[in-house]
Enzyme design. Structure first.
Site, PDB file in Angstrom:
ATOM      1  CG  ASP A 138      -0.399  -1.565  15.347  1.00 51.28           C
ATOM      2  OD1 ASP A 138      -0.652  -1.746  16.539  1.00 51.28           O
ATOM      3  OD2 ASP A 138       0.496  -0.786  14.945  1.00 51.28           O
ATOM      4  CE1 TYR A 139      -3.676  -0.699  11.113  1.00 49.76           C
ATOM      5  CE2 TYR A 139      -2.625   0.217   9.167  1.00 49.76           C
ATOM      6  CZ  TYR A 139      -3.385   0.388  10.319  1.00 49.76           C
ATOM      7  OH  TYR A 139      -3.838   1.630  10.665  1.00 49.76           O
ATOM      8  CD  GLN A 172       0.289   2.536   4.833  1.00 54.51           C
ATOM      9  OE1 GLN A 172      -0.723   2.990   5.369  1.00 54.51           O
ATOM     10  NE2 GLN A 172       0.515   2.640   3.529  1.00 54.51           N
ATOM     11  CD  GLU A 230      -2.378  -1.507   2.667  1.00 52.84           C
ATOM     12  OE1 GLU A 230      -2.385  -0.564   3.487  1.00 52.84           O
ATOM     13  OE2 GLU A 230      -2.763  -2.662   2.927  1.00 52.84           O
ATOM     14  CD  GLU A 234      -3.684  -4.789   5.490  1.00 55.79           C
ATOM     15  OE1 GLU A 234      -3.558  -3.567   5.678  1.00 55.79           O
ATOM     16  OE2 GLU A 234      -4.798  -5.336   5.246  1.00 55.79           O
ATOM     17  CG  HIS A 286      -1.401   4.217  13.606  1.00 49.81           C
ATOM     18  ND1 HIS A 286      -2.756   4.262  13.824  1.00 49.81           N
ATOM     19  CD2 HIS A 286      -1.248   4.243  12.257  1.00 49.81           C
ATOM     20  CE1 HIS A 286      -3.398   4.330  12.669  1.00 49.81           C
ATOM     21  NE2 HIS A 286      -2.499   4.312  11.697  1.00 49.81           N
TER      22      HIS A 286
END
Length: 810
Positions: free
Chosen positions: A557-558, A554, A501, A532, A599
C-alpha cells in the site's frame, strides 16, 4: 562588479595562472555561455516556426553553470532538470549538434546520444551502457543520469548517486569495482528551480542526505518565479536557503554547508563552487548552493510569454541583471577583453550556432526527403493502369507538399494508398507493402524499443536451475527460506546491498533479513527513515553506479508514496535513453491478504499501468520468491517483487541450493491439472483457489489452476491459452479492484493468446469489491474473493454450460 554575499571569503585564485592564461579561460567561458544563449534564442524560433514541437531552455542560467562546470570532474554525476544546457556544453557532456538534434527529435543515438530523439530538448543523459549491455568505465568519464520533465522528480535519484560514493569510500570490499568509483571521491551534482523546492521530493531528499552525510551538491537556480507563480506564493520568507538554515551543520552535528551567491557574479560564483565542491568531495558533506538573482529572458518555455505576469519594473531589472550582460561588462572593465573583441566574439558565435542548427536540420530533412522520394516512386508505380490513378496521385501530391514533413507523413501516405487499392493485388502493390514492412521494423527500433535492456545480461537470459532437496530437507517458516536465500546471495556477491524501514537492526518486520546486518555490516544492510520515495531513489542511484540494491517498501500500500519515482524515473529509464542507461534495482515489498484499508492492498492495476519497464513478480510463496531473487540478482533489469504478507510463517521445504535455484520470469505453472475449467490467479489468492479445487472435486468439477508467477512478463509460453483449448472455460481470480489486474490478464489470454477462439462461455473475473477492504476478518470475507465466492463462481460457469448436471445453487 557588485559584491555578492556568500559565506566564503577571498578572491578567485589565479596564483598559478598568467594574466594571459586567465584571459583565455574567461573568454572561452563567455564564448560557451554566449553560444548557449544563441541556441536558446534560435531554438525558440524553431519551435514557433513549426520545425520543433516544444522548447524549454537554460537562458539566464549560463554564468552559474560555467562556475559549476569548473568544479565537475571525471567520475562525478549530474542529476538535474531542463535548464542545464550551458553546464553540459562546458563539461563536454553535450554539444550544439546534439542540442539541435534533440530539439528536432532526431531518432538516432549517434545524433542524440541522450535519448535517440525520445525526449524533448534539454533533457540530458550520457550513455554508460555499451551495445553489448556491459558497463562503461564511469570512473574515467563525466556522467549525467537521464533527465525527466517532472522538475523535482530527479531528486531521489540524486540521493542514490551520492550515496554510492559513500559506500565505495567506506566499504573496502567494493574496491574491485574500480570502473564505478575512485575510492568514493565523486560528487553528485543536482540542480533544481526555486519553485520546485516546494515539492515534497525535494524536502525528503534534502533531509535524507543530511542524515546519510553523502557528497551531494544541490544548486537552486532562483529566478524568483515558477512559471508565473512568484516566490512569495511558493516559499516561506521567499528564500529557500533561509528556511533551510536549521540544516546547517554545527560542531558535533551532521547537516549541510549552505551557500548563497548571485547568479550574475562570475567571480563569486567560481569561488563559491570551488570551495563548496572541494569540501563536499573531501569530507562527504552535502552542500546547498542557492544561486539568487537569476533571470529567464525568454520566459518559462515556448508555450507562453513572461510579459503576461511580470511587471515592467521586473522586466527592466531582468534586462539589466542578465548574467551575460553583467559578465561582459566585468570582462571589459577588468581588461579581459575590449568591447571590439567582445563584439567580434559574439558575431562569430552567433554565426557558428546558426550554422550548426542549419546543418542538423538539413541532415534530418535529407533523410526524410529520401524516404518521401522512395514512397512517392512506389505509389506512382502502383497508380499505373489502376482506375484509382487520380486518387493515388493526390496522395503523392499531399505528401510532397507537406511543410516540414516527418516520417509519419510518409507512412500515412503509404497506408492511405493501400486502403485506396484494397481491391487490387498487383506486383507493384506488393512492392509497396514490402517497403512499408521494412520501414515499420526501422520505426519500431526508433520509437518502440528498449523498454527493457534487451541485453545478454537480461534476467530473462539467466540459466534455469531447478530447486534441489535432500531427503531430510527441513520444513521451516517461509521467512527462513527467504533469509537463507539472502544470506547466500550476500555471501556470493559483495555488491549487493539492502535497505529500507526496519530492514537493518530487526531484519525487517517479517524477519527476511534477520541476523544479516550483524553478519554483513550496516553498510550493506541498512535501516532508513520513513521516506518511500527516496528509498527508491537511493536504490536507483546505486544501481546506476554498478551496485545491486534491494530497496524495501514495507507494505505494498505504501508503494504509492514512491510511485512518481518508480513510474516517471525508474520504469522509463531504459526506454527514454534508448538503452543507454540502466538501473537494475530490485524493489521488495509485501501485500495482499491481511487486515485493514492500508495493510491489505493489491493495487496491481495501478502497478501494471504505471510501471511498464519493471518486471512485476507475484510469487505465491517464499520459495518461489527466493527463486525470483536469485534470477534478478544475476540480471540487469529492474523489478518489483510482491511477497505474500500472510505467508511468512507458513511451512515450506528448504531447497539445498537456496541461493542458486531459479524461477524463470514469465513462466506460468500449472498447480492443479484439470479438465473442466481454467482458473488463473496469483499471490495469496492461489491458496484459496487450491482449497476450492478440493471442494469442487467433490461436486464433480475438475479445475485447472494456473499461477502466472510474474505479471510482466506474462506467460510467455502460452500455458493459459493452451489450457483453454482443453477446458473452453475461464475464471480469473484477483484481489485487485474490478477491471484492474484481472482486465490485464483477460486481455493477455483472450486477445494475445487467442483464447477467445477456445471459449464455449463468457469468461469471468472474480475480484475484490470496488472499495478498499475494511479491518477485521469479516471485512476481508465480504470484500475480497473468499473460498465460497470461488466455489460458487466456478459452479455458476458450469451451471451455464450444463444446467442439468449442475443445477443452480440459488
Amino acid at each position: 562588479m557588485p559584491e555578492t554575499a556568500i559565506n566564503v571569503t577571498g578572491q578567485l585564485n589565479t596564483a598559478e595562472l598568467s594574466f594571459e592564461d586567465f584571459k583565455k579561460i574567461v573568454i572561452q567561458d563567455y564564448r560557451i555561455a554566449y553560444e548557449s544563449r544563441q541556441a536558446s534564442l534560435i531554438g525558440r524560433r524553431e519551435v514557433l516556426t513549426g520545425k520543433a514541437k516544444f522548447g524549454i531552455f537554460g537562458d539566464g542560467k549560463e554564468v552559474a553553470q560555467l562556475a559549476m562546470a569548473k568544479a565537475f570532474k571525471k567520475g562525478d554525476w549530474r542529476a538535474g532538470y531542463y535548464r542545464d544546457q550551458t553546464f553540459m556544453f562546458a563539461t563536454g557532456m553535450s554539444n550544439l549538434n546534439e542540442f539541435f538534434a534533440q530539439l528536432y527529435a532526431y531518432p538516432d543515438i549517434e545524433k542524440d546520444p541522450a535519448s535517440g530523439g525520445r525526449q524533448m530538448n534539454c533533457h540530458y543523459a550520457t550513455r554508460f551502457v555499451n551495445e553489448d549491455g556491459s558497463w562503461t568505465n564511469q570512473a574515467e568519464t563525466m556522467n549525467c543520469s537521464a533527465d525527466i520533465s517532472t522538475t523535482g522528480g530527479h531528486m531521489p535519484r540524486l540521493l542514490g548517486l551520492a550515496y554510492a560514493s559513500k559506500l565505495y569510500r567506506q566499504n573496502k570490499q567494493l574496491e574491485y569495482l574500480d570502473k564505478f568509483s575512485v575510492r568514493g571521491n565523486e560528487v553528485a551534482f543536482g540542480t533544481i528551480g526555486n519553485g520546485s523546492t516546494s515539492e515534497g521530493l525535494f524536502f525528503e531528499t534534502f533531509n535524507a542526505a543530511g542524515v546519510l552525510q553523502v557528497p551531494m551538491a544541490i544548486s537552486v537556480w532562483d529566478d524568483a518565479y515558477a512559471i508565473s507563480v512568484p516566490a512569495k506564493l511558493q516559499t516561506t520568507k521567499e528564500d529557500i536557503s533561509e528556511i533551510l538554515k536549521g540544516f546547517q551543520r554545527e560542531k558535533g552535528s551532521n547537516g549541510y554547508e549552505i551557500y548563497k551567491v548571485k547568479g550574475w557574479d562570475y567571480v563569486a560564483l567560481c569561488e563559491t563552487y570551488e570551495r563548496a565542491i572541494a569540501l563536499c568531495r573531501a569530507e562527504h558533506v552535502p552542500v546547498l548552493i542557492h544561486v539568487i538573482e537569476m533571470t529567464q529572458p525568454q520566459g518559462h518555455s515556448t508555450s507562453g510569454s513572461h510579459e503576461r505576469y511580470k511587471s515592467k519594473e521586473r522586466l527592466a531589472w531582468e534586462e539589466e541583471h542578465d548574467c551575460l550582460l553583467q559578465m561582459r561588462k566585468w570582462m571589459i572593465a577588468s581588461a579581459v577583453a575590449t568591447e571590439a573583441e567582445m563584439d567580434a566574439l559574439e558575431v562569430t558565435a552567433k554565426k557558428y550556432v546558426r550554422d550548426v542548427q542549419k546543418q542538423v536540420w538539413a541532415e534530418l530533412s535529407n533523410e526524410i526527403v529520401i524516404e518521401i522520394n522512395e514512397a512517392s516512386h512506389l505509389i506512382e508505380r502502383l497508380a499505373q493502369n489502376l482506375p484509382e490513378h487520380d486518387q493515388l496521385y493526390e496522395v503523392i501530391a499531399e505528401l510532397r507538399n507537406c511543410i516540414d514533413p516527418g516520417r509519419k507523413d510518409v507512412v500515412a501516405a503509404i497506408r492511405k494508398a493501400l486502403r485506396i487499392t484494397v481491391k487490387h493485388n498487383t506486383a507493384q502493390k506488393q512492392e509497396l507493402i514490402t517497403w512499408l514492412a521494412s520501414e515499420n521494423i526501422k520505426n519500431i527500433k526508433r520509437y518502440n524499443s528498449k523498454l527493457f535492456s534487451e541485453t545478454q545480461y537480461s534476467p530473462l537470459n539467466v540459466a534455469n536451475v531447478s530447486a534441489r532437496y535432500y531427503e531430510d530437507s527441513k520444513f521451516i517458516d517461509g521467512r527462513e527460506v527467504l533469509n537463507a536465500c539472502f544470506d547466500a546471495n550476500f555471501e556470493r556477491d559483495k555488491s549487493i546491498v539492502a535497505f529500507g524501514e526496519d530492514v537493518g537492526a530487526i531484519g525487517d518486520v517479517n524477519q527476511g533479513f534477520a541476523g544479516l546486518q550483524t553478519k554483513y555490516g550496516d553498510l550493506r544492510i541498512t535501516d532508513t527513515g520513513i521516506r518511500e520515495a527516496t528509498i527508491i531513489g537511493q536504490g536507483m542511484g546505486l544501481a546506476m553506479r554498478g551496485l545491486k540494491p534491494i530497496a524495501e517498501i514495507q507494505y505494498l500500500d505504501y508503494l504509492l508514496y514512491s510511485i512518481n519515482v518508480l513510474s516517471d524515473d525508474l520504469a522509463s529509464l531504459s526506454y527514454r535513453t534508448s538503452g543507454g542507461q540502466k538501473a537494475p534495482l530490485i524493489v521488495r515489498t509485501r501485500g495482499h491478504r491481511l487486515e485493514g484499508i492500508w495493510h491489505s492492498g493489491s493495487p496491481l492495476g495501478l502497478i501494471l499501468n504505471s510501471m511498464r519497464g519493471l518486471h512485476i513478480c507475484v510469487p505465491r510463496d517464499m520459495t518461489q520468491a527466493a527463486g525470483m531473487y536469485n534470477v534478478l540478482l544475476r540480471g540487469d533489469e529492474p523489478a518489483l517483487v510482491i511477497e505474500c504478507l500472510n505467508g511468512y510463517r507458513l511451512k515450506e521445504r528448504l531447497p539445498a541450493n537456496v541461493g542458486e535455484f531459479t524461477v524463470p520470469l514469465g513462466k506460468a505453472e500449472i498447480l492443479n491439472p484439470g479438465t473442466d475449467i481454467t482458473v488463473i490467479s496469483y499471490g495469496s489468492t492461489l491458496r484459496i483457489v487450491m482449497e476450492a479445487a478440493v471442494e469442487l472435486e467433490k461436486l464433480g468439477i475438475s479445475i485447472e489452476v494456473i499461477d502466472p508467477q510474474t505479471l510482466y512478463p506474462f506467460d510467455t509460453e502460452n500455458v493459459c491459452g493452451n489450457s483453454l483449448k482443453k477446458t473452453s472455460k475461464l475464471l480469473i481470480v484477483d484481489e485487485d479492484l474490478p477491471g484492474a489486474a484481472s482486465a490485464y490478464i483477460l486481455q493477455r489470454v483472450i486477445e494475445e493468446q487467442r483464447g477467445y477462439y477456445s471459449l464455449d462461455v463468457q469468461p469471468r473475473t472474480l475480484t475484490a469489491k470496488h472499495h478498499r477492504p475494511p479491518y477485521g476478518s469479516d471485512g476481508g470475507y465480504f470484500s475480497k474473493p473468499s473460498l465460497d465466492d470461488i466455489i460458487e463462481a466456478v459452479y455458476s460457469i458450469m451451471n451455464e454450460t450444463d444446467p442439468h448436471r449442475f443445477p443452480s445453487i440459488y
